[in-house]
Scaffold this motif. Structure first.
Motif, PDB file in Angstrom:
ATOM      1  N   GLU A 191      39.049  52.148  78.327  1.00 14.71           N
ATOM      2  CA  GLU A 191      40.374  52.499  78.835  1.00 14.71           C
ATOM      3  C   GLU A 191      40.377  52.580  80.352  1.00 14.71           C
ATOM      4  OE1 GLU A 191      44.004  55.036  77.207  1.00 14.71           O
ATOM      5  OE2 GLU A 191      42.170  56.214  77.401  1.00 14.71           O
ATOM      6  N   ARG A 197      41.164  49.221  81.816  1.00 17.20           N
ATOM      7  CA  ARG A 197      42.296  48.623  81.104  1.00 17.20           C
ATOM      8  C   ARG A 197      42.913  47.463  81.872  1.00 17.20           C
ATOM      9  NH1 ARG A 197      47.852  48.801  80.476  1.00 17.20           N
ATOM     10  NH2 ARG A 197      48.616  48.908  78.305  1.00 17.20           N
ATOM     11  N   GLY A 250      48.532  44.331  76.890  1.00 15.28           N
ATOM     12  CA  GLY A 250      48.425  45.786  76.982  1.00 15.28           C
ATOM     13  C   GLY A 250      48.330  46.429  75.615  1.00 15.28           C
ATOM     14  N   ARG A 251      49.129  45.916  74.680  1.00 13.08           N
ATOM     15  CA  ARG A 251      49.070  46.445  73.312  1.00 13.08           C
ATOM     16  C   ARG A 251      47.693  46.200  72.693  1.00 13.08           C
ATOM     17  NH1 ARG A 251      51.550  43.786  67.957  1.00 13.08           N
ATOM     18  NH2 ARG A 251      51.361  45.562  66.537  1.00 13.08           N
ATOM     19  N   ASP A 278      45.124  48.664  74.232  1.00 12.82           N
ATOM     20  CA  ASP A 278      45.347  50.023  73.714  1.00 12.82           C
ATOM     21  C   ASP A 278      44.879  50.135  72.262  1.00 12.82           C
ATOM     22  OD1 ASP A 278      46.435  50.688  76.151  1.00 12.82           O
ATOM     23  OD2 ASP A 278      48.521  50.456  75.498  1.00 12.82           O
ATOM     24  N   ASP A 298      41.994  52.603  70.652  1.00 13.84           N
ATOM     25  CA  ASP A 298      42.276  53.427  69.473  1.00 13.84           C
ATOM     26  C   ASP A 298      41.329  53.093  68.320  1.00 13.84           C
ATOM     27  OD1 ASP A 298      44.343  54.513  70.925  1.00 13.84           O
ATOM     28  OD2 ASP A 298      45.931  53.392  69.909  1.00 13.84           O
TER      29      ASP A 298
END
Length: 290
Positions: free
Chosen positions: A87, A90, A108-109, A112, A116
């Motif tokens: 992260e 990123r 970006g998705r 992320d 996760d």
């Protein structure tokens, strides 16, 4: 830049392999150009050879006793640390995914979701034994318990999804105590190389994850036939014939094989299948009344 500022030469990068916690060049000296979705030059990537694959397997085998012997809680802590470090970089991962052809929002998705996914698997580190193990009912003066144990060295052919897909095949292998050799997606290997840099600074012992870039068709069959590889994940082998060839080679030493699925939604709930596929079950019998 003003007229008086010097014109800088472009720094053309040649990324290396990641083997045993170090970043060696390919022993063959080969590399290949990595281009953006528009055809622009991005960097050179090392083109791994058969010898590099053998070195990676040796590094994974050397790391296996220490990693499999670590507590599940410790492995979960390290995976969480990998998520933190990922992260923190990123913006770099987003830029690399955009260069590979993703839209900025989708990139970006993807990043992320990869963070996760690492956190999700980190949470499973000390729970998968309870889910996959069992106390078995028996008719006799004894009881027995079944508990999962890591398989050993797993060779992973990563999918072409260069980050979320990559994380989704690597994390379940190592969280359960296995070590691995990963063949990164050939078309867009830069996120895999950057992930290797993240792993190198995330308390993950050297050799637990080894990343090879280059030709999947060239490297995968050697890993499939390597007698010190215990299991094979063929997720990134898109064509049926090479997958069958690798599976036949894997049968020589009874490797566990995870076959490729035609279409995979990497954003979907992964479940526990990728963890349990690379676990062996040990059953212990114990007499009662002793």
């Amino acid at each position: 830049m003003s007229k008086t500022d010097p014109v800088r030469l472009a720094v053309r990068k040649t990324y290396k392999l990641y083997i045993g916690g170090a970043f060696p060049r390919s022993e063959s000296g080969r590399s290949y150009p990595v281009t953006s979705s528009k055809g622009d030059f991005l960097a050179n990537a090392a083109k791994a050879s058969r010898k590099d694959a053998r070195d990676a397997v040796s590094a994974a085998r050397k790391a296996f006793p220490g990693w499999s012997g670590a507590t599940p809680y410790n492995r979960g802590q390290i995976l969480y640390r990998v998520a933190e470090m990922l992260e923190g970089r990123r913006a770099q991962f987003v830029a690399e995914l955009v260069a590979a052809g993703a839209g900025r929002a989708e990139a970006g998705r993807n990043v992320d979701a990869a963070v996760d996914r690492l956190v999700w698997y980190a949470g499973w580190s000390d729970k998968i034994t309870a889910v996959a193990g069992a106390a078995n009912p028996v008719a006799g003066p004894y009881f027995n318990l079944s508990t999962p144990e890591p398989t050993g060295v797993v060779a992973v052919v990563a999918p072409e999804d260069p980050l979320l897909g990559l994380v989704s095949v690597v994390a379940p292998v190592i969280v359960t105590g296995n070590t691995c050799v990963v063949v990164a997606g050939e078309r867009a290997p830069l996120p895999a190389v950057t992930l290797a840099e993240v792993l190198a600074t995330s308390d993950l012992p050297g050799g637990v994850v080894n990343v090879l870039t280059g030709s999947t068709a060239e490297i995968a069959p050697w890993l499939a036939s390597h007698m010190d590889v215990n299991a094979l994940d063929l997720t990134g082998v898109a064509e049926a014939e090479p997958a069958v060839t690798c599976e036949e080679a894997a049968a020589e030493n009874l490797k566990r094989v995870l076959r490729p699925v035609p279409v995979t939604d990497w954003y979907a709930d992964p479940g526990t299948r990728r963890m349990t596929t690379f676990l062996e079950t040990k059953t212990v019998w114990h007499p009662t009344g002793v």
